[in-house]
Design an enzyme around this catalytic site. Structure first.
Site, short mmCIF file in Angstrom:
data_model
loop_
_atom_site.label_atom_id
_atom_site.label_comp_id
_atom_site.label_asym_id
_atom_site.label_seq_id
_atom_site.Cartn_x
_atom_site.Cartn_y
_atom_site.Cartn_z
N LYS A 1 0.89 -1.23 -0.04
CA LYS A 1 -0.05 -0.06 0.06
C LYS A 1 1.04 1.17 -0.22
O LYS A 1 2.20 1.10 0.73
CB LYS A 1 -0.96 0.03 1.21
CG LYS A 1 -2.13 0.86 1.10
CD LYS A 1 -3.41 0.14 0.14
CE LYS A 1 -4.39 0.79 0.33
NZ LYS A 1 -5.47 0.10 -0.51
N ASP B 1 -6.92 4.35 -4.74
CA ASP B 1 -7.49 3.91 -3.33
C ASP B 1 -8.06 5.30 -3.12
O ASP B 1 -8.15 6.57 -4.02
CB ASP B 1 -6.55 3.66 -2.30
CG ASP B 1 -7.15 3.30 -0.97
OD1 ASP B 1 -7.88 2.15 -1.03
OD2 ASP B 1 -6.99 3.94 -0.04
#
Ligand code: NAD
Length: 440
Positions: free
Chosen positions: A125, A165
């Site tokens: 991430k 995201d």
């Protein structure tokens, strides 16, 4: 006089400290979930140690020239949790609250998601702590390109593949791809489209990727509804967050006959017991930036949002939203975790005690990474699949994962679907570790 490299800098807090949100560290929450799953499958201690930390933690501080001519220094993260099953994979978040603790939690969740859905990727991430809505388009583009450049060879089409995201989108991915492509040799330039997924269709994105996470949320909810005998047609739904994931979930549920009766976002909350048209609200939010002022519903105090009666609650915004402060007001039969980490551990216990089902994030929002994998495959073979094909493959993949969770719940006699989902993922990772061994 202000130092031009620190003026307006978001770098006041030391990195790696949990944000002051009144909740425990998100990575601590992720670790406690991991430990419960690890206990269920008797994960050996050495694998627990390995998987309870990311392999690599990359922090980059980089200057960007703003429109007023001054420089602002941004802090970006890329956390690579595991590449046991394939290249690191995970989104890039643009939000003022992004910090090391949060990105570590989100990266670990990507590892479990890929393992659970049998996608041959690892977990990663990234993020930059800033508010993208406060920048001009030109400033935003320079931030994204400079971040990509700062990451350099830490990302790559067969090494670590970012995606959108919270706060980022297809345009951000196109800027990342273009920057990366222009940093490689001429011979490689056309071959690196798959450095990111979630691109626009025109630049190599996959049909169905934009709605993939919401579509996956609905597939998982349908699977659960079939299992327990719940009728989705006519069910009432409340959605927190009406961005990419929340809006797609709302539109698809509406097509299946469900009724969206409440929506909340960063600007406020609206309700209409006769149903809010999710398509019209999507258009409104695209044009106006939030649900505020939407003419087709009643404006309510955000504190009253959680008490609006609905059969299905879909948190699709940030982590730590369903908390002890609001859990008593929630009347839903099922909480569908479209967002990552939306339920605090104590609120989860409270929901379980009164029999409210939780469909866990690592299963329910995995549609994004599954279709990202499809996009990556299409880019690698220079093909374009059609939307039906993508949707069917996504449904089959997620329903297989849902089946595995149902089976392991029965086998291990475990009530929590989150614990069961972890058990499936960790058992698969354990088998691969056992067969490959730990180098050297
Ligand atoms: P987005 O930026 O498109 O939308 C975010 C939404 O959350 C917006 O409606 C925003 O107004 C709302 N929001 C922000 N702060 C809020 C607050 N304090 N209170 C209420 N609402 C707030 O983001 P997204 O891509 O839809 O992501 C939403 C969630 O889904 C995140 O947790 C993300 O990690 C998760 N997720 C996204 C994907 C994906 O493919 N985009 C995949 C898996 C999981």
């Amino acid at each position: 006089m202000n130092d031009p490299f620190t003026a307006n800098s978001p770098l006041n807090a030391p990195s790696g400290t949990p944000r002051d949100s009144g909740h425990a560290s998100l990575f601590a929450t992720a670790l406690s979930q991991f430990e419960r799953g690890a206990d269920l499958v008797d994960l050996p201690d050495d694998l627990r140690s390995i998987l309870s930390q990311p392999k690599n933690e990359i922090i980059v501080n980089f200057p960007v020239k703003m429109d007023d001519g001054r420089y602002r220094v941004f802090r970006g993260y890329r956390i690579q949790h595991s590449n046991l099953l394939g290249p690191y994979k995970g989104g890039v978040r643009f939000h003022p609250m992004v910090d090391l603790d949060e990105v570590k939690a989100l990266a670990s969740w990507m590892t479990w998601k890929s393992a659970l859905c049998e996608v041959p990727f690892g977990g990663a991430k990234g993020g930059i702590s800033f508010d993208p809505t406060a920048l001009t388009t030109g400033e935003l583009e320079r931030v994204v390109r400079r971040f990509t450049h700062a990451l350099g060879s830490n990302i790559g089409p067969d090494h670590d593949i970012p995606a959108p995201d919270l706060g980022s989108n297809a345009q951000s991915m196109v800027w990342m791809m273009d920057t990366y492509a222009n940093s490689t040799g001429a011979a490689e330039r056309q071959n690196v489209k798959r450095i990111v997924t979630g691109k626009t269709l025109e630049t190599g994105g996959s049909p169905g990727r934009e709605k993939a996470t919401g579509q996956g949320v609905v597939f998982c909810l349908q699977h659960w509804a079939d299992e327990v005998g719940f009728d989705l047609a006519g069910a009432t739904v409340s959605i927190q967050g009406f961005g990419n994931v929340g809006s797609a979930t709302g539109r698809i549920l509406q097509v299946h006959g469900a009724k969206v009766v409440a929506v909340a976002d960063h600007a406020g909350a609206i309700t209409d017991e006769d149903g809010i048209d999710a398509f019209e609200l999507t258009d409104w939010v695209r044009e106006h930036g939030s649900v505020a002022g939407f003419p087709g519903a009643m404006w309510i105090d955000p504190d009253d949002y959680w008490a609006v009666p609905a059969d299905v609650l879909v948190p699709a915004a940030l982590e730590n939203q369903v908390t002890m402060d609001n859990v008593a007001q929630i009347q839903a039969k099922v909480v569908v975790e479209a967002a990552n980490g939306p339920t605090t551990p104590d609120a989860e216990r409270a929901l379980a005690q009164r029999g409210t089902e939780i469909l866990p994030d690592i299963l329910v929002n995995a549609g994004g990474v599954v279709v990202s994998y499809f996009e990556w495959l299409q880019n690698r073979s220079a093909q374009r699949w059609d939307l039906d094909d993508v949707d069917h493959k996504l449904r089959d993949t997620l329903w297989r994962a849902c089946d595995a969770v149902v089976d392991i719940r029965e086998e291990l006699e475990v009530a929590s679907r989150r614990d069961a989902a972890y058990a499936v993922a960790l058992r698969r990772l354990r088998v691969v570790y056992e067969q490959r061994g730990i180098f050297p």
